[in-house]
Design an enzyme around this catalytic site. Structure first.
Site, PDB file in Angstrom:
ATOM      1  N   TYR A   1      26.279 -20.195 -11.585  1.00  0.00           N
ATOM      2  CA  TYR A   1      26.340 -18.816 -12.204  1.00  0.00           C
ATOM      3  C   TYR A   1      25.586 -18.793 -13.742  1.00  0.00           C
ATOM      4  CZ  TYR A   1      27.554 -14.018 -13.278  1.00  0.00           C
ATOM      5  OH  TYR A   1      27.324 -12.595 -13.666  1.00  0.00           O
TER       6      TYR A   1
ATOM      7  N   PHE B   1      -0.414   1.895 -12.375  1.00  0.00           N
ATOM      8  CA  PHE B   1       0.278   1.415 -10.981  1.00  0.00           C
ATOM      9  C   PHE B   1       1.720   2.314 -10.690  1.00  0.00           C
ATOM     10  CE2 PHE B   1       3.146  -1.054  -8.233  1.00  0.00           C
ATOM     11  CZ  PHE B   1       2.033  -1.167  -7.239  1.00  0.00           C
ATOM     12  N   THR B   2       1.825   2.470  -9.591  1.00  0.00           N
ATOM     13  CA  THR B   2       2.993   3.348  -9.207  1.00  0.00           C
ATOM     14  C   THR B   2       4.394   3.117  -9.735  1.00  0.00           C
ATOM     15  OG1 THR B   2       3.313   1.970  -7.280  1.00  0.00           O
ATOM     16  CG2 THR B   2       1.997   3.849  -6.925  1.00  0.00           C
TER      17      THR B   2
ATOM     18  N   ASP C   1       0.391  -6.500 -17.359  1.00  0.00           N
ATOM     19  CA  ASP C   1       0.903  -6.683 -16.084  1.00  0.00           C
ATOM     20  C   ASP C   1       0.125  -7.891 -15.678  1.00  0.00           C
ATOM     21  OD1 ASP C   1       1.347  -6.663 -13.356  1.00  0.00           O
ATOM     22  OD2 ASP C   1       1.577  -4.445 -13.218  1.00  0.00           O
TER      23      ASP C   1
ATOM     24  N   LYS D   1       2.969 -11.929  -5.678  1.00  0.00           N
ATOM     25  CA  LYS D   1       1.524 -12.057  -5.394  1.00  0.00           C
ATOM     26  C   LYS D   1       0.930 -13.486  -6.006  1.00  0.00           C
ATOM     27  CE  LYS D   1       2.444  -7.531  -5.725  1.00  0.00           C
ATOM     28  NZ  LYS D   1       3.719  -6.739  -5.995  1.00  0.00           N
TER      29      LYS D   1
ATOM     30  N   ARG E   1      -3.812   4.576  -0.455  1.00  0.00           N
ATOM     31  CA  ARG E   1      -3.947   4.475  -2.076  1.00  0.00           C
ATOM     32  C   ARG E   1      -4.657   5.826  -2.404  1.00  0.00           C
ATOM     33  NH1 ARG E   1       0.483   3.024  -3.150  1.00  0.00           N
ATOM     34  NH2 ARG E   1       1.055   0.761  -3.729  1.00  0.00           N
TER      35      ARG E   1
ATOM     36  N   PHE F   1       5.054   7.784  -1.330  1.00  0.00           N
ATOM     37  CA  PHE F   1       4.357   7.409  -0.475  1.00  0.00           C
ATOM     38  C   PHE F   1       5.049   6.247   0.312  1.00  0.00           C
ATOM     39  CE2 PHE F   1       3.927   3.119  -2.849  1.00  0.00           C
ATOM     40  CZ  PHE F   1       4.264   3.482  -3.904  1.00  0.00           C
TER      41      PHE F   1
HETATM   42  C1  LIG Z   1       0.106  -4.513 -10.293  1.00  0.00           C
HETATM   43  C2  LIG Z   1       1.401  -4.462  -9.880  1.00  0.00           C
HETATM   44  N1  LIG Z   1       2.387  -4.212 -10.917  1.00  0.00           N
HETATM   45  C3  LIG Z   1       3.663  -4.222 -10.570  1.00  0.00           C
HETATM   46  C4  LIG Z   1       3.981  -4.187  -9.300  1.00  0.00           C
HETATM   47  C5  LIG Z   1       5.318  -3.945  -8.835  1.00  0.00           C
HETATM   48  O1  LIG Z   1       6.012  -5.307  -8.489  1.00  0.00           O
HETATM   49  P1  LIG Z   1       7.286  -5.483  -7.174  1.00  0.00           P
HETATM   50  O2  LIG Z   1       6.567  -4.853  -6.071  1.00  0.00           O
HETATM   51  O3  LIG Z   1       7.407  -6.873  -7.403  1.00  0.00           O
HETATM   52  O4  LIG Z   1       8.411  -4.595  -7.906  1.00  0.00           O
HETATM   53  C6  LIG Z   1       3.090  -4.497  -8.111  1.00  0.00           C
HETATM   54  C7  LIG Z   1       3.484  -4.341  -6.527  1.00  0.00           C
HETATM   55  O5  LIG Z   1       2.892  -4.243  -5.723  1.00  0.00           O
HETATM   56  C8  LIG Z   1       1.792  -4.362  -8.583  1.00  0.00           C
HETATM   57  O6  LIG Z   1       0.752  -4.548  -7.436  1.00  0.00           O
END
Ligand SMILES: Cc1ncc(COP(=O)(O)O)c(C=O)c1O
Length: 461
Positions: free
Chosen positions: A73, A125-126, A216, A259, A384, A451
């Site tokens: 832990y 990014f979303t 990011d 990724k 997208r 989405f």
């Molecule tokens: C550019 C980018 N930032 C952040 C994220 C978010 O990461 P996660 O899906 O691991 O939460 C993604 C996921 O697709 C992404 O493509």
């Protein structure tokens, strides 16, 4: 002698069977999924190009490393291995492990953003924007204009426009801009890289104004490859060296390790400033887990530590990864299918507004095209465009992004060139029958990140 072709720097040791379905089965499946490819069962999918996130095939070394996981832990040995790997490869001193990228975005937004703050970034990014808004901030797009033009062959469409950035800072004042959110490889623009010169310039400007730069770094490896290929002075540098240099122009980074880092789950926030790390760790224990595992098990951290080192061990890995994406892009280009140029790092993005020019954006052309490609062949891509862009939190109205795209995202080390051939054939077939594709309308729309779970139906004639 220079080699004429590349091939993957690995061979296949284990396979997972996939099955082709009939058109009738796919018709039933997509109807049941409300015409949203996110809601399909994966067993109804033939070639799954929904995402490159967490869909990686791990190496034999990573699978072996799982057995070494220290599940203590507190003070897990695996955490220290991971911290060393992040430090050696990315250069950051402080590691905060999270369950995936959005966990890191949440922590970063909570510690840095005050209500009323403004966060400039390159496109959006979303999940990143969601967490910035959730913390009371407002995201402002400062990406170069070329990023919004699918036909433009501009080599660094991920760049930040310094004039736009300066204008935001001048308008709101530097004290209302806690950080610039710099996505090293811009997913929503089609996997487009930023240049080293731009990263450097943004960092120098921000430093002079007391503003942090937070990367990011989710696909920074793929950007390192494009910099090596396209930016003068980097052709003889290794991918590992370029990646390290990218990170020097930042104060920290959020990372979705699903990724570049070649694992199925995991992520982290990494920073240089010990005080920022302290603040993040105090939230980490409330939202994710103790600071030496955060959101991950010991075995996940072991596999991630190996993945991070493996991705830069040879330049061949990223060359073949991006090479496969470019191969699919070339097939579609040659057939006259409109795609975002130049082909990016993680997928091929089809320009749905151009391909389905009989559909207005409010008839959701990209959502309709993703469903049509699935119906044709069982190949699953993702919308997208207007659906992903969501509604403006202030006006409640649909945002109308300039890009209305279907993303065919390629998992790492999973599919062969033949799978790319089949995918291209299917897209070309749908393009030939484009007039038969009907627009869609919402039947259910969730409030957040719509989405993922929205449902649709074809607009009646
Ligand atoms: C550019 C980018 N930032 C952040 C994220 C978010 O990461 P996660 O899906 O691991 O939460 C993604 C996921 O697709 C992404 O493509």
């Amino acid at each position: 002698m220079k080699r004429r072709s590349w091939a993957e720097p690995w061979k296949i040791k284990m396979i997972e069977p996939i099955a082709m379905s009939t058109r009738e089965q796919r018709e039933a499946a997509i109807r049941e999924a409300g015409y949203n490819t996110f809601l399909l069962r994966s067993e109804d999918v033939y070639i799954d190009l929904l995402t490159d996130s967490g869909t990686t095939a791990m190496s034999d070394r990573q699978w072996s490393a799982l057995m070494l996981g220290d599940e203590a832990y507190a003070g897990s040995r695996s955490y220290y291995k991971l911290a060393d790997a992040v430090h050696d490869v990315y250069g950051y001193e402080e590691l905060i492990p999270t369950h995936q990228g959005r966990g890191a975005e949440h922590l970063l937004s909570q510690i840095l953003i005050e209500p009323g703050d403004v966060i400039p970034g390159n496109m959006y990014f979303t999940t990143t924007r969601f967490h910035q808004e959730y913390a009371g901030g407002t995201f402002v797009d400062v990406i170069v204009d070329e990023a919004h033009v699918p036909e433009s062959d501009y080599p660094f469409k991920g760049n930040i426009d310094l004039d736009k950035l300066r204008a935001v800072v001048n308008e709101h004042g530097a004290d209302r801009v806690p950080y610039v959110s710099f996505e090293t490889n811009v997913n929503m623009a089609g996997g487009q890289p930023a240049s080293m010169a731009n990263l450097r310039e943004v960092y120098e400007y921000c430093r002079a104004n007391g503003i942090y730069v937070m990367l990011d770094a989710t696909r920074a490896l793929e950007t390192a490859f494009f910099i090596q290929q396209r930016e003068a002075g980097y052709e003889d540098k290794s991918i590992a060296e370029i990646l390290r240099e990218i990170c020097t122009y930042s104060d920290g980074a959020t990372m979705s390790s699903k990724k570049d880092n070649l694992v199925n789950i995991g992520g982290f926030l990494a920073v240089r400033d010990p005080d920022l790390a302290r603040q993040a760790r105090s939230l980490l224990v409330a939202f994710e887990g103790l600071h030496t595992y955060g959101g991950m098990s010991g075995r996940d951290m072991e596999a991630l530590a190996v993945g991070i080192r493996e991705m830069v061990a040879t330049d061949d890995h990223v060359r073949s990864r991006v090479g496969q994406v470019q191969y699919l892009g070339r097939l579609l280009d040659e057939a006259g299918v409109p795609i975002v140029h130049p082909t990016g790092g993680h997928g091929v993005f089809i320009d749905a507004s151009k391909l389905l020019d009989h559909l207005p954006q409010d008839h959701l052309p990209a959502q309709a095209l993703a469903a049509a490609i699935y119906l044709d062949s069982g190949v699953r891509g993702m919308e997208r465009g207007i659906v992903s862009a969501g509604r403006d939190p202030e006006t409640g109205k649909n945002r109308h992004p300039k890009l209305e795209l279907v993303r065919l995202t390629i998992p790492r080390r999973v599919y062969t060139q033949s799978h790319m051939d089949v995918t291209a054939e299917s897209v070309i077939q749908v393009a030939e029958e484009r007039d038969t594709v009907k627009g869609l309308e919402f039947t259910y729309e969730p409030e957040q990140l719509r989405f993922f779970q929205s449902r649709f139906r074809p607009i009646p004639d």
